[in-house]
Design an enzyme around this catalytic site. Structure first.
Site, PDB file in Angstrom:
ATOM      1  N   GLU A 107      46.081  37.306  39.672  1.00  0.00           N
ATOM      2  CA  GLU A 107      45.605  38.002  38.518  1.00  0.00           C
ATOM      3  C   GLU A 107      46.878  38.996  38.229  1.00  0.00           C
ATOM      4  O   GLU A 107      46.697  39.683  37.220  1.00  0.00           O
ATOM      5  CB  GLU A 107      44.348  38.925  38.577  1.00  0.00           C
ATOM      6  CG  GLU A 107      44.262  39.769  39.781  1.00  0.00           C
ATOM      7  CD  GLU A 107      43.873  40.977  38.879  1.00  0.00           C
ATOM      8  OE1 GLU A 107      42.580  41.080  38.733  1.00  0.00           O
ATOM      9  OE2 GLU A 107      44.651  42.083  38.744  1.00  0.00           O
TER      10      GLU A 107
ATOM     11  N   CYS B 163      39.482  38.178  41.181  1.00  0.00           N
ATOM     12  CA  CYS B 163      39.834  38.276  42.467  1.00  0.00           C
ATOM     13  C   CYS B 163      39.427  36.763  43.300  1.00  0.00           C
ATOM     14  O   CYS B 163      39.822  36.715  44.386  1.00  0.00           O
ATOM     15  CB  CYS B 163      39.362  39.366  43.324  1.00  0.00           C
ATOM     16  SG  CYS B 163      39.942  41.160  42.920  1.00  0.00           S
TER      17      CYS B 163
ATOM     18  N   HIS C  24      34.502  39.280  50.126  1.00  0.00           N
ATOM     19  CA  HIS C  24      35.520  40.153  49.256  1.00  0.00           C
ATOM     20  C   HIS C  24      35.377  41.598  49.355  1.00  0.00           C
ATOM     21  O   HIS C  24      34.353  42.142  49.566  1.00  0.00           O
ATOM     22  CB  HIS C  24      35.258  39.811  47.695  1.00  0.00           C
ATOM     23  CG  HIS C  24      36.428  40.542  46.770  1.00  0.00           C
ATOM     24  ND1 HIS C  24      37.507  40.556  47.132  1.00  0.00           N
ATOM     25  CD2 HIS C  24      36.071  41.502  45.790  1.00  0.00           C
ATOM     26  CE1 HIS C  24      38.243  41.292  46.079  1.00  0.00           C
ATOM     27  NE2 HIS C  24      37.348  41.939  45.499  1.00  0.00           N
TER      28      HIS C  24
END
Lengths: 131, 361, 350
Positions: free
Chosen positions: C80, C112, C235
């Site tokens: 990103e 992400c 994550h």
């Protein structure tokens, strides 16, 4: 626009990867993919790609300012002896203060060489960092 | 047919903010009576495309100074000046021209120092040296480290600079006409460790002229160009040692042998863009031990060299030939060199190319 | 055909910015970093970007996989923080790695989790026979509005995997599933230099909902239970969330900590969870089963069940390890961080 996309595109193979020219006439080796042996002038050459590993033989900490160079000053310029036996001069990155030593093992990394900020092309190429 | 240096002039090397390329050229020929009667003009200059957006500078200069003789520009980096003198000697010797005006002219102060540094760096290979962050002082620093690792003391390089400043004091056109001391090196800014600003050439604008003729001036002893040669070295990154200046050393040795010339007895101008290079060359020729005693040289860089007289990049070689001409004739700043030979040496980059011109009285 | 991870590589820049320094500079209480589970974050140098870091990770991944550029049929670059808003990074990296011209190559963007989606796309390509090996890269020089909470976490790093036939691989991808909704918890508008986020809204309805949902879906579809997993990697937007989501799923902390890198590295965005996976491939005993769940704002998660194979320990020796890169560190000041990451407003074009 100061940097030329086509100039960089044309030479990107020699900037992105570490090629070695091996001379079929004099047997010497030189960094970069070249049409002709720089030592004896023979065009009986072939090319191999370096592993990118080497030893830092010498280096200097550079403060010399050039256009738009303040982002990456001071910087280290070093002489690297690749495991293939060929020397290459380039920038050494990823180094904290007083960390560099002659004899250190280094490896090739891809980094930015130059960028035509804020809107132009970015040039990438090989530098070295301590292993 | 021979080629003789019959006259010339030089402007003080300085930050000539009020003078451009064409103005500098006009000023120097205005002060040079021999420069008027010529049938060819060669302009030596390295940077006009970069610093003044100018192509075909030779023609624009000739038009500006009101001549209608053929002209061209010679560019060979830092050794442009000697390349132009070499070409002038060829034109005259071949009969292509009778009297050639060689006009070295350079603007290096049109932009801030960091831009001038960038332009100067372009004497290296843009694609495989400059883009990779390599610069002339980086090579000079690596060369200096090599010599220091092999036993040469730091004071050898400082000593060169101090001697150049001493020499420049009496030279009217020199940029830095003051002495420096060993102490002053301690506070000198580092360009690339261990190389400092005091190890580097003085950067200024300049213009110098010499006239190369097929005939000597009547009644006086115009020196003759008896040798003009060039040699190309390997790129510094392909050498075993950056400080192996084989092109310069080989060419100087060949010129000396050909003419039976002893550098210690001749009026010599060596290219000293960075103090390490003349030391490396003189060591390569076998003249210096690690203590770098220069005492045996009678007329070594009496101009002050690139270090103190200054280095207007593409014009420097013309300054050198003018200085030798003056030293061998009516004197430079009150000094003369009663030597049989005068030798100018120039190189571009760290011995990428080397050029030598020899005058004989 | 069964699909596996044939090689992996990571890259963490050496430079670190202390969370305490960020707190002191921007007037946060010094106890905040601990609450976020943050010690320091990695900082890329001024000549690094997502492409250069991704290149390094990919080069190591290809070495471990024993493949050359001729063996790679697709390159997926999840980021990103693309160096160019328009112009693929995948092509730069592919050319610099010597990947052949006959290939798929594209940049994927999903905050992400784009690289995680690249992994699932790769599973599909390899299974179908459209590709023999693919290269999946997650790499980010994550940007944070200076002084924002993200300034404690947004960092730089990369990870890469060569995905190919399971036979002889370092880890078998047993199963995978994705869970995606339209949830505006974090975004960056065109021409905006830094992302915006909805702060507390990034938690419950975004991070936690998607990760829990994807993990449960995976277990439903495979019949695997929480106890079947030896490790779990989620994550890692900060040091706390992964531990919280593990609690919600009934996974004990000790199964999460070995793959938790954010407290000392920061949130490397597309490399975040996958960097944890790379670390486990280097440290977990063969036959260990890993639950991997990515998350990308916007929002979505991919859940994977991955079984480490016998060859992993040997392959781990063939390149720098994540743990070593975490330990090789040099502290930088906020000033150096600002210079390295180009945060200072300068005149350019001179």
């Amino acid at each position: 626009m100061r940097l030329s996309p086509q100039q960089f595109w044309r030479i990107r193979e020699n900037q992105y990867r570490l090629f070695i020219t091996v001379c079929g006439s004099c047997g010497r080796k030189a960094i970069l993919k070249r049409p002709v042996c720089p030592y004896c002038g023979s065009d009986r050459v072939h090319h191999v790609e370096s592993s990118g590993l080497g030893v830092l033989e010498s280096f200097t900490k550079v403060y010399y300012r050039r256009n738009s160079s303040e982002d990456d000053l001071p910087k280290f310029i070093g002489v690297v002896r690749l495991t293939e036996g060929v020397r290459v001069v380039g920038e050494i990155v990823g180094v904290g203060a007083d960390e560099l030593r002659e004899g250190m093992e280094v490896e090739a990394v891809l980094r930015r060489y130059a960028s035509d900020d804020p809107y132009g092309v970015i040039y990438y190429g090989i530098k070295f960092k301590p292993v | 047919m021979g080629a003789y240096v019959v006259g010339g002039a030089a402007l003080k090397i300085d930050r000539h903010f009020e003078l451009g390329y064409k103005d500098l050229a006009y000023r120097v020929v205005r002060d040079c009576p021999e420069c008027s009667d010529v049938d060819y003009v060669i302009v030596a200059s390295a940077l006009p495309e970069l610093s003044a957006h100018q192509v075909d500078l030779g023609i624009h200069v000739v038009q500006w100074i009101g001549r209608r003789v053929p002209a061209l520009r010679v560019e060979s980096g830092e050794s442009s000046g000697l390349a132009a003198v070499d070409l002038a000697a060829s034109l005259v010797s071949s009969g292509r021209a009778r009297r050639v005006l060689v006009l070295g002219v350079e603007k290096v102060t049109e932009y801030p120092t960091y831009t001038a540094n960038y332009f100067y760096s372009l004497t290296l290979d843009y694609e495989y040296e400059v883009l990779r962050g390599i610069s002339p002082p980086a090579y000079a620093a690596l060369a200096m480290k090599e010599l220091m690792n092999s036993g040469v003391r730091r004071e050898c390089f400082s000593g060169w600079a101090i001697r150049m400043h001493e020499n420049a004091v009496s030279v009217p056109h020199a940029m830095l006409r003051f002495k420096i001391s060993l102490e002053s090196f301690k506070d000198s800014q580092v360009l690339a460790e261990p190389l400092t600003l005091y190890d580097s050439f003085a950067s200024g604008d300049g213009a110098a002229a010499v006239v190369v003729s097929s005939k000597p001036n009547e009644g006086d002893s115009s020196p003759e160009i008896v040798y003009s040669g060039a040699e190309v070295g390997l790129p510094a990154y392909l050498r075993d040692r950056v400080s192996d200046l084989t092109a310069s050393v080989g060419l100087l040795r060949r010129a000396a042998e050909r003419l039976g010339l002893d550098l210690r007895r001749a009026a010599v101008e060596l290219h000293d863009s960075y103090t390490v290079y003349p030391i490396a060359i003189l060591k390569g020729l076998g003249y210096l031990d690690d203590r770098c005693d220069l005492g045996g040289f009678e007329y070594l860089n009496l101009s002050g060299g690139l270090k103190a007289r200054g280095h207007p990049v593409g014009a420097t070689g013309v300054y050198q030939v003018y200085e030798i001409f003056k030293l061998m004739t009516d004197g430079l700043g009150g000094r003369t060199a009663p030597a049989e030979y005068g030798l100018a040496h120039s190189m571009s980059g760290p011995d990428n190319s080397s050029r030598v011109v020899v005058l004989r009285r | 055909m069964e699909v596996g991870i044939r090689g992996w590589g990571a890259y963490i820049p050496r430079f670190r910015l202390s969370a305490l320094e960020v707190a002191a500079l921007w007037g946060y209480d010094g106890r905040l970093p601990k609450a976020l589970g943050m010690v320091e974050k990695s900082v890329a140098e001024e000549d690094e970007d997502a492409a250069t870091m991704g290149w390094y990770a990919a080069r190591v991944a290809m070495r471990r996989a024993g493949v050359s550029g001729d063996d790679i049929d697709a390159v997926f670059f999840g980021t990103e923080s693309k160096p160019y808003a328009v112009k693929p990074s995948a092509t730069i990296v592919a050319d610099a790695l010597g990947v052949k011209r006959r290939k798929l190559a594209t940049d994927l963007e999903f905050a992400c989790r784009a690289a995680g989606e690249g992994m699932r796309i790769s599973v599909g390509l390899v299974k179908s026979g459209l590709a023999r090996n693919t290269l999946v890269i997650g790499s980010d020089t994550a940007q944070a509005n200076p002084g924002d909470l993200l300034d404690f976490t947004a960092s730089s790093g990369a990870v890469a995997f060569v995905v190919g036939p399971a036979s002889g691989s370092a880890a078998v991808i047993e199963a995978s599933v994705s869970y995606v909704t339209d949830t505006p918890d974090f975004w960056r508008r065109d021409r905006s230099p830094y992302p915006e986020h909805a702060e507390i809204f990034t938690g419950e309805p975004a991070y936690f909902h998607h990760i829990v949902s994807a993990a449960k879906l995976l277990m439903e579809e495979t019949g695997l239970r929480v106890e079947d997993f030896d490790y779990a990697v989620f994550h890692q937007p900060n040091g706390r969330f992964p531990l919280q989501v593990a609690r919600m799923l009934g996974i004990p902390q000790e199964k999460v900590l070995p793959g938790l890198v954010t407290p000392h590295v920061g949130n490397t965005y597309n490399a975040s969870a996958l960097l944890g996976l790379a670390k486990l491939l280097e440290e977990a005993r063969p036959r260990s089963r890993v639950l991997l769940v990515t998350f990308g704002s916007g929002a979505g998660s991919d859940a994977f069940s991955i079984v480490v194979q016998d060859s992993a320990p040997e392959l781990a020796k063939m390149g720098p390890r994540v743990a070593d890169m975490m330990n090789s560190r040099v502290r930088v000041s906020y000033s150096e961080y600002s210079k390295f990451r180009g945060l200072l407003l300068k005149n350019v074009g001179g």
